[in-house]
Design a protein around this motif. Structure first.
Motif, PDB file in Angstrom:
ATOM      1  N   PRO A 271       5.454   7.943 -13.209  1.00  0.00           N
ATOM      2  CA  PRO A 271       5.607   6.737 -14.512  1.00  0.00           C
ATOM      3  C   PRO A 271       6.329   6.135 -13.972  1.00  0.00           C
ATOM      4  N   CYS A 272       6.396   4.986 -14.318  1.00  0.00           N
ATOM      5  CA  CYS A 272       7.133   3.950 -13.841  1.00  0.00           C
ATOM      6  C   CYS A 272       7.685   2.747 -14.762  1.00  0.00           C
ATOM      7  N   ARG A 273       8.835   2.947 -14.559  1.00  0.00           N
ATOM      8  CA  ARG A 273       9.554   1.581 -15.549  1.00  0.00           C
ATOM      9  C   ARG A 273       9.419   0.110 -15.068  1.00  0.00           C
ATOM     10  N   TRP A 274       8.684  -0.153 -14.285  1.00  0.00           N
ATOM     11  CA  TRP A 274       8.446  -1.084 -12.999  1.00  0.00           C
ATOM     12  C   TRP A 274       7.156  -1.908 -13.726  1.00  0.00           C
ATOM     13  N   GLY A 275       6.067  -1.299 -14.358  1.00  0.00           N
ATOM     14  CA  GLY A 275       5.070  -2.167 -15.108  1.00  0.00           C
ATOM     15  C   GLY A 275       4.792  -2.876 -16.123  1.00  0.00           C
ATOM     16  N   ARG A 276       4.023  -3.982 -15.143  1.00  0.00           N
ATOM     17  CA  ARG A 276       4.422  -5.244 -15.449  1.00  0.00           C
ATOM     18  C   ARG A 276       5.316  -6.557 -15.726  1.00  0.00           C
ATOM     19  N   ARG A 277       6.396  -5.763 -15.152  1.00  0.00           N
ATOM     20  CA  ARG A 277       7.503  -6.767 -15.335  1.00  0.00           C
ATOM     21  C   ARG A 277       7.630  -7.198 -14.187  1.00  0.00           C
ATOM     22  N   GLY A 278       7.310  -7.310 -13.213  1.00  0.00           N
ATOM     23  CA  GLY A 278       6.609  -8.536 -12.112  1.00  0.00           C
ATOM     24  C   GLY A 278       8.133  -8.003 -11.524  1.00  0.00           C
ATOM     25  N   PHE A 279       8.067  -6.929 -11.083  1.00  0.00           N
ATOM     26  CA  PHE A 279       9.419  -6.354  -9.914  1.00  0.00           C
ATOM     27  C   PHE A 279       7.632  -5.731  -9.003  1.00  0.00           C
ATOM     28  N   ALA A 280       8.379  -6.493  -7.559  1.00  0.00           N
ATOM     29  CA  ALA A 280       7.134  -5.552  -6.031  1.00  0.00           C
ATOM     30  C   ALA A 280       7.767  -4.303  -5.268  1.00  0.00           C
ATOM     31  N   HIS A 281       7.368  -3.508  -6.394  1.00  0.00           N
ATOM     32  CA  HIS A 281       7.841  -2.115  -6.027  1.00  0.00           C
ATOM     33  C   HIS A 281       6.914  -1.000  -5.654  1.00  0.00           C
ATOM     34  N   SER A 282       6.107  -1.687  -4.908  1.00  0.00           N
ATOM     35  CA  SER A 282       5.045  -0.914  -4.228  1.00  0.00           C
ATOM     36  C   SER A 282       4.563  -1.542  -3.146  1.00  0.00           C
ATOM     37  N   ALA A 283       4.537  -0.958  -2.134  1.00  0.00           N
ATOM     38  CA  ALA A 283       4.139  -1.280  -0.798  1.00  0.00           C
ATOM     39  C   ALA A 283       3.291  -0.677  -0.206  1.00  0.00           C
ATOM     40  N   VAL A 284       2.439  -1.190   0.608  1.00  0.00           N
ATOM     41  CA  VAL A 284       1.685  -0.823   1.787  1.00  0.00           C
ATOM     42  C   VAL A 284       0.857  -1.203   3.468  1.00  0.00           C
ATOM     43  N   ILE A 285       1.861  -0.340   3.756  1.00  0.00           N
ATOM     44  CA  ILE A 285       1.997  -0.710   5.115  1.00  0.00           C
ATOM     45  C   ILE A 285       1.139  -0.063   6.074  1.00  0.00           C
ATOM     46  N   ALA A 286       0.313  -1.214   6.685  1.00  0.00           N
ATOM     47  CA  ALA A 286      -0.989  -0.508   8.072  1.00  0.00           C
ATOM     48  C   ALA A 286      -0.379  -0.271   9.143  1.00  0.00           C
ATOM     49  N   GLY A 287      -0.909   0.347   9.856  1.00  0.00           N
ATOM     50  CA  GLY A 287      -0.587   0.732  10.791  1.00  0.00           C
ATOM     51  C   GLY A 287      -1.006   1.541  11.673  1.00  0.00           C
ATOM     52  N   PRO A 288      -1.453   1.344  13.167  1.00  0.00           N
ATOM     53  CA  PRO A 288       0.109   1.099  14.273  1.00  0.00           C
ATOM     54  C   PRO A 288       0.161  -0.438  14.122  1.00  0.00           C
ATOM     55  N   THR A 289       1.234  -0.870  13.806  1.00  0.00           N
ATOM     56  CA  THR A 289       1.832  -2.003  14.511  1.00  0.00           C
ATOM     57  C   THR A 289       2.238  -2.268  15.614  1.00  0.00           C
ATOM     58  N   LYS A 290       2.364  -2.973  16.982  1.00  0.00           N
ATOM     59  CA  LYS A 290       3.944  -2.697  17.446  1.00  0.00           C
ATOM     60  C   LYS A 290       4.925  -3.818  17.420  1.00  0.00           C
ATOM     61  N   LEU A 291       6.716  -3.349  17.493  1.00  0.00           N
ATOM     62  CA  LEU A 291       7.381  -4.125  16.797  1.00  0.00           C
ATOM     63  C   LEU A 291       7.448  -4.685  17.807  1.00  0.00           C
TER      64      LEU A 291
END
Length: 442
Positions: free
Chosen positions: A366-386
């Motif tokens: 359960p999340c308080r930020w749904g439908r409020r416009g906050f970018a609060h989920s992240a998808v990280i694709a890897g591996p990537t060279k930094l």
């Protein structure tokens, strides 16, 4: 000396570091000394900026603070607590959120408290509405002034029955620090039960408080007439421990974190192992801790959601995300505690990471930020060279994450604003050197 660090990346961290008392407990235990009628002694206090700030606030209010005979020992004598000048308190405004927690203790001691406009890291809303609502229930009168809040208790403070909409750590601390000397019984529902909260209860119990922790996040506090001092050794800092663990994983290193405690980090340890990291717990009373290392081979992607304890701690996700940029596959991180926690990912993308942030809830918690416009989920694709970059630290935990990324990256990075890391990480530059990192002040 400039507020920047030049980091030569690509070297696995190897060696040992030691963590001291938890930042999120130490400052609250310092505030609790105001409640006592005799001196208190706190051991294993880290040399961090937040401790200096709280020490300054206590001294402004007449608490005599001195260093003890052993390293990390502090002694607090509250015999002469007094009302501080508004201008002096305002010196600290914008640099700490601790002043609001002084309210209950000062109301009990003086009948009055002034709270300046509050600061802290810009990671999302940390409203004090819960604090003020509870204080009013206790019997406090809150008046807004140009520089902050003028709070008084003309008729004293009495016990309340209070339910939090969200198990806020700060609001739970506020109620504990206020209820212990309030007349009658206080019952707090939906309370935070983080290890630092339980340790604060241990501190207050040592002072003479009567506090019962029931099932289902209910805490019952029986107000007492007086409290004494305490002698306490706090729990170790589980956030710093996880930060060094993530640094070991991201750099392909091997780090022994002395003082780290398994019981406080079980959720982190499960995730660390599930993505391919290795750890070993040493329960020796002297020199014990947890060793974290990268065993070689590929790391595995994962799906995790931050949550209040016993969930995955929000302050753990930022350092770990750096390691997840090196994992094979697509990791998903759903932040449910602070709505603006992913600002640091732009810098990681600049360094070659592939991280997309979304407003949608990518998880089932359960999340308080749904439908409020906050970018609060992240998808990280890897591996990537930094690769190395010029970085500017935005806040404490993101700052350490940027530092980890610079250590893991190929080339030389310039990290601006590193003094902010001193807010929560003791001697981090000396610890980096001990682990073989190649970094120097610019």
């Amino acid at each position: 000396m400039q507020d920047l660090l030049v980091v030569h990346g690509g070297t696995p961290l190897q060696g040992s570091v030691r963590v001291r008392g938890a930042k999120n407990l130490i400052s609250k235990a310092m505030v609790a000394t105001v409640l006592g009628n005799s001196p208190s002694t706190l051991h294993d206090v880290p040399r961090i900026r937040d401790v200096e700030i709280v020490r300054g606030l206590l001294e402004l209010h007449g608490v005599r603070v001195s260093d003890g005979a052993t390293h990390g020992e502090m002694i607090f004598d509250p015999a002469n607590v007094e009302r501080a000048h508004v201008d002096e308190i305002n010196v600290h405004a914008g640099s700490s959120r601790i002043p609001i927690l002084l309210t209950g203790p000062l109301l009990h001691r003086l009948g009055h408290a002034f709270i300046p406009d509050l600061g802290g890291c810009n990671i999302g809303g940390r409203p004090i509405d819960f604090h003020l609502a509870a204080l009013r229930e206790f019997g406090a009168q809150v008046d807004k002034t140009a520089g902050g809040l003028d709070i008084s208790a003309p008729n004293g403070l009495h016990g309340i029955k209070f339910a939090l909409d969200y198990p806020s750590v700060g609001a739970t601390e506020q109620i504990l620090l206020t209820a212990v000397l309030a007349k009658g019984v206080t019952e707090l529902s939906n309370a935070a039960v983080e290890p630092e909260i339980i340790d604060l209860i241990c501190v207050l119990q040592k002072m003479g408080a009567i506090i019962k922790v029931h099932a289902n996040r209910v805490i019952e506090i029986h107000g007492v007439e007086t409290l004494g001092g305490y002698v306490h050794r706090p729990i170790p800092d589980r956030i710093e421990a996880a930060s060094w663990a993530s640094a070991a994983l991201a750099t392909g290193g091997d780090v022994m974190v002395e003082g780290a405690r398994q019981a406080d980090m079980m959720t982190f340890l499960n995730t660390f192992r599930s993505i391919g990291g290795m750890y070993e717990v040493d329960d020796s009373p002297v020199g014990g801790g947890i060793r974290f290392w990268h065993p070689g081979g590929d790391l595995r992607a994962t799906v995790l959601e931050t949550d209040v304890h016993p969930g995955f701690m929000t302050d753990w996700q930022q350092p770990l995300v750096v390691a997840l940029t090196q994992a094979s596959g697509m990791s998903i991180v759903h932040e449910t505690v602070y709505e603006k926690r992913f600002g640091y990912t732009a810098a990681l993308n600049q360094m070659g990471a592939n991280i997309q942030v979304y407003q949608e809830c990518l998880g089932g918690t359960p999340c308080r930020w749904g439908r409020r416009g906050f970018a609060h989920s992240a998808v990280i694709a890897g591996p990537t060279k930094l690769i190395a970059a010029e970085l500017v630290i935005p806040d404490l935990r993101a700052g350490f994450s940027h530092l980890i990324a610079a250590l893991a990256a190929a080339g030389t990075s310039t990290v601006h604003g590193v003094d902010l890391i001193n807010r929560g990480y003791e001697d981090f530059e000396a610890k980096l050197a001990a682990l073989g990192a190649r970094a120097e002040r610019g």
